[in-house]
Scaffold this motif. Structure first.
Motif, mmCIF file in Angstrom:
data_model
loop_
_atom_site.group_PDB
_atom_site.id
_atom_site.type_symbol
_atom_site.label_atom_id
_atom_site.label_comp_id
_atom_site.label_asym_id
_atom_site.label_seq_id
_atom_site.Cartn_x
_atom_site.Cartn_y
_atom_site.Cartn_z
ATOM 1 N N VAL A 82 10.540 15.223 73.217
ATOM 2 C CA VAL A 82 11.015 16.076 72.122
ATOM 3 C C VAL A 82 12.484 16.422 72.351
ATOM 4 O O VAL A 82 13.294 16.398 71.423
ATOM 5 C CB VAL A 82 10.146 17.355 71.992
ATOM 6 C CG1 VAL A 82 10.785 18.365 71.068
ATOM 7 C CG2 VAL A 82 8.753 16.992 71.502
ATOM 8 N N GLY A 83 12.845 16.746 73.584
ATOM 9 C CA GLY A 83 14.239 17.031 73.912
ATOM 10 C C GLY A 83 15.140 15.837 73.663
ATOM 11 O O GLY A 83 16.254 15.976 73.142
ATOM 12 N N GLN A 84 14.678 14.639 74.018
ATOM 13 C CA GLN A 84 15.449 13.422 73.743
ATOM 14 C C GLN A 84 15.641 13.229 72.248
ATOM 15 O O GLN A 84 16.716 12.873 71.787
ATOM 16 C CB GLN A 84 14.738 12.190 74.312
ATOM 17 C CG GLN A 84 15.040 11.903 75.738
ATOM 18 C CD GLN A 84 14.447 10.578 76.177
ATOM 19 O OE1 GLN A 84 13.355 10.204 75.742
ATOM 20 N NE2 GLN A 84 15.156 9.883 77.046
ATOM 21 N N TRP A 85 14.583 13.466 71.491
ATOM 22 C CA TRP A 85 14.660 13.297 70.039
ATOM 23 C C TRP A 85 15.623 14.309 69.425
ATOM 24 O O TRP A 85 16.424 13.958 68.560
ATOM 25 C CB TRP A 85 13.254 13.447 69.443
ATOM 26 C CG TRP A 85 13.226 13.329 67.958
ATOM 27 C CD1 TRP A 85 13.399 12.204 67.211
ATOM 28 C CD2 TRP A 85 13.018 14.395 67.036
ATOM 29 N NE1 TRP A 85 13.306 12.494 65.872
ATOM 30 C CE2 TRP A 85 13.061 13.845 65.745
ATOM 31 C CE3 TRP A 85 12.784 15.752 67.175
ATOM 32 C CZ2 TRP A 85 12.904 14.613 64.600
ATOM 33 C CZ3 TRP A 85 12.616 16.511 66.036
ATOM 34 C CH2 TRP A 85 12.674 15.948 64.779
ATOM 35 N N LEU A 86 15.573 15.559 69.888
ATOM 36 C CA LEU A 86 16.459 16.586 69.343
ATOM 37 C C LEU A 86 17.919 16.356 69.719
ATOM 38 O O LEU A 86 18.824 16.669 68.936
ATOM 39 C CB LEU A 86 16.019 17.973 69.825
ATOM 40 C CG LEU A 86 14.731 18.494 69.209
ATOM 41 C CD1 LEU A 86 14.304 19.792 69.891
ATOM 42 C CD2 LEU A 86 14.905 18.737 67.717
ATOM 43 N N LEU A 87 18.157 15.833 70.894
ATOM 44 C CA LEU A 87 19.533 15.583 71.346
ATOM 45 C C LEU A 87 20.034 14.196 70.949
ATOM 46 O O LEU A 87 21.148 13.816 71.317
ATOM 47 C CB LEU A 87 19.615 15.752 72.866
ATOM 48 C CG LEU A 87 19.328 17.155 73.396
ATOM 49 C CD1 LEU A 87 19.295 17.157 74.919
ATOM 50 C CD2 LEU A 87 20.361 18.141 72.881
ATOM 51 N N ASN A 88 19.231 13.438 70.209
ATOM 52 C CA ASN A 88 19.560 12.067 69.794
ATOM 53 C C ASN A 88 19.938 11.206 70.998
ATOM 54 O O ASN A 88 20.875 10.432 70.962
ATOM 55 C CB ASN A 88 20.686 12.047 68.759
ATOM 56 C CG ASN A 88 20.229 12.571 67.427
ATOM 57 O OD1 ASN A 88 19.078 12.407 67.054
ATOM 58 N ND2 ASN A 88 21.133 13.215 66.710
ATOM 59 N N ASP A 89 19.211 11.353 72.056
ATOM 60 C CA ASP A 89 19.445 10.602 73.282
ATOM 61 C C ASP A 89 18.363 9.536 73.392
ATOM 62 O O ASP A 89 17.322 9.753 73.988
ATOM 63 C CB ASP A 89 19.409 11.542 74.492
ATOM 64 C CG ASP A 89 19.764 10.828 75.773
ATOM 65 O OD1 ASP A 89 20.356 9.745 75.696
ATOM 66 O OD2 ASP A 89 19.446 11.374 76.848
ATOM 67 N N ASP A 90 18.626 8.384 72.769
ATOM 68 C CA ASP A 90 17.635 7.310 72.746
ATOM 69 C C ASP A 90 17.719 6.405 73.970
ATOM 70 O O ASP A 90 16.981 5.434 74.073
ATOM 71 C CB ASP A 90 17.805 6.465 71.479
ATOM 72 C CG ASP A 90 17.491 7.276 70.236
ATOM 73 O OD1 ASP A 90 16.680 8.214 70.340
ATOM 74 O OD2 ASP A 90 18.065 6.974 69.169
ATOM 75 N N ASN A 91 18.629 6.683 74.868
ATOM 76 C CA ASN A 91 18.779 5.836 76.050
ATOM 77 C C ASN A 91 17.583 6.004 76.976
ATOM 78 O O ASN A 91 17.139 7.112 77.227
ATOM 79 C CB ASN A 91 20.052 6.206 76.821
ATOM 80 C CG ASN A 91 21.286 6.041 75.976
ATOM 81 O OD1 ASN A 91 21.309 5.229 75.070
ATOM 82 N ND2 ASN A 91 22.307 6.817 76.279
ATOM 83 N N GLN A 92 17.105 4.895 77.460
ATOM 84 C CA GLN A 92 16.079 4.949 78.488
ATOM 85 C C GLN A 92 16.775 5.328 79.787
ATOM 86 O O GLN A 92 17.816 4.782 80.124
ATOM 87 C CB GLN A 92 15.381 3.590 78.641
ATOM 88 C CG GLN A 92 14.577 3.181 77.435
ATOM 89 C CD GLN A 92 13.344 4.063 77.283
ATOM 90 O OE1 GLN A 92 12.853 4.628 78.236
ATOM 91 N NE2 GLN A 92 12.860 4.179 76.065
#
Length: 184
Positions: A114-124
């Motif tokens: 959820v944090g990745q999605w909110l921060l637009n951090d799609d990097n693995q």
């Protein structure tokens, strides 16, 4: 505190009462013990002191604190939040049990995504232990992403648990009152 037996009934010691309960076939077995536990928690909820609003606030504080990766401090944080928001402290401590050793990994993985999605951090995130500064930088990224996810999921779950707890306490207490009126 001594128990007063009704007239015509002999007084029994707690050991005699326990022995009699253990011999009763209706009160033995896993199905019966589960039912007895549910009844116990039902009566604990009915007898819990405080307004439904205060109990629901305590539950929301506990759920919010339970969704943060503060191992060992979740109950303390939940109780402190309940004190600040005038919620029930006992229910706040119980609300933190939403996270336990069985739910840590899926719960925090979900919060991280959820944090990745909110921060637009799609990097693995690839962890390579080649240099310490690289690992430190990656650690801060992971922690900040996890905390953003925990804050968001915690607020949503606290909001939902407040209304669910409020509804549940009111419903249980109303049904208990109606049963008492029918008996009188």
């Amino acid at each position: 505190m001594s128990r007063i037996s009704p007239p015509g009934y002999p007084r029994r010691s707690p050991a005699q009462t326990q022995l009699q309960l253990s011999r009763n076939p209706k009160l033995r077995g896993p199905k019966r013990s589960f039912r007895r536990r549910l009844q116990y928690f039902y009566w604990r909820l009915v007898r819990l002191r405080g307004s439904p609003d205060a109990i629901a606030r305590g539950l929301a504080c506990g759920v919010f604190a339970g969704l943060f990766p503060l191992f060992g401090l979740q109950i303390v944080v939940g109780i402190l939040l309940a004190i600040a928001l005038r919620g029930n402290k006992i229910v706040a401590a119980a609300g933190t049990w939403i996270s336990n050793p069985l739910t840590y990994v899926p719960l925090y993985a979900f919060n991280f995504h959820v944090g990745q999605w909110l921060l637009n951090d799609d990097n693995q995130i690839n962890i390579s232990l080649s240099s310490w500064p690289e690992v430190e930088e990656l650690g801060l990224t992971i922690i900040s992403t996890l905390l953003v996810g925990c804050l968001t999921v915690g607020l949503v779950c606290a909001f939902c648990s407040y209304f669910l707890g409020f509804w549940l306490v009111r419903r249980v207490r109303d049904s208990h009152r109606s049963k008492r009126r029918r008996q009188d």
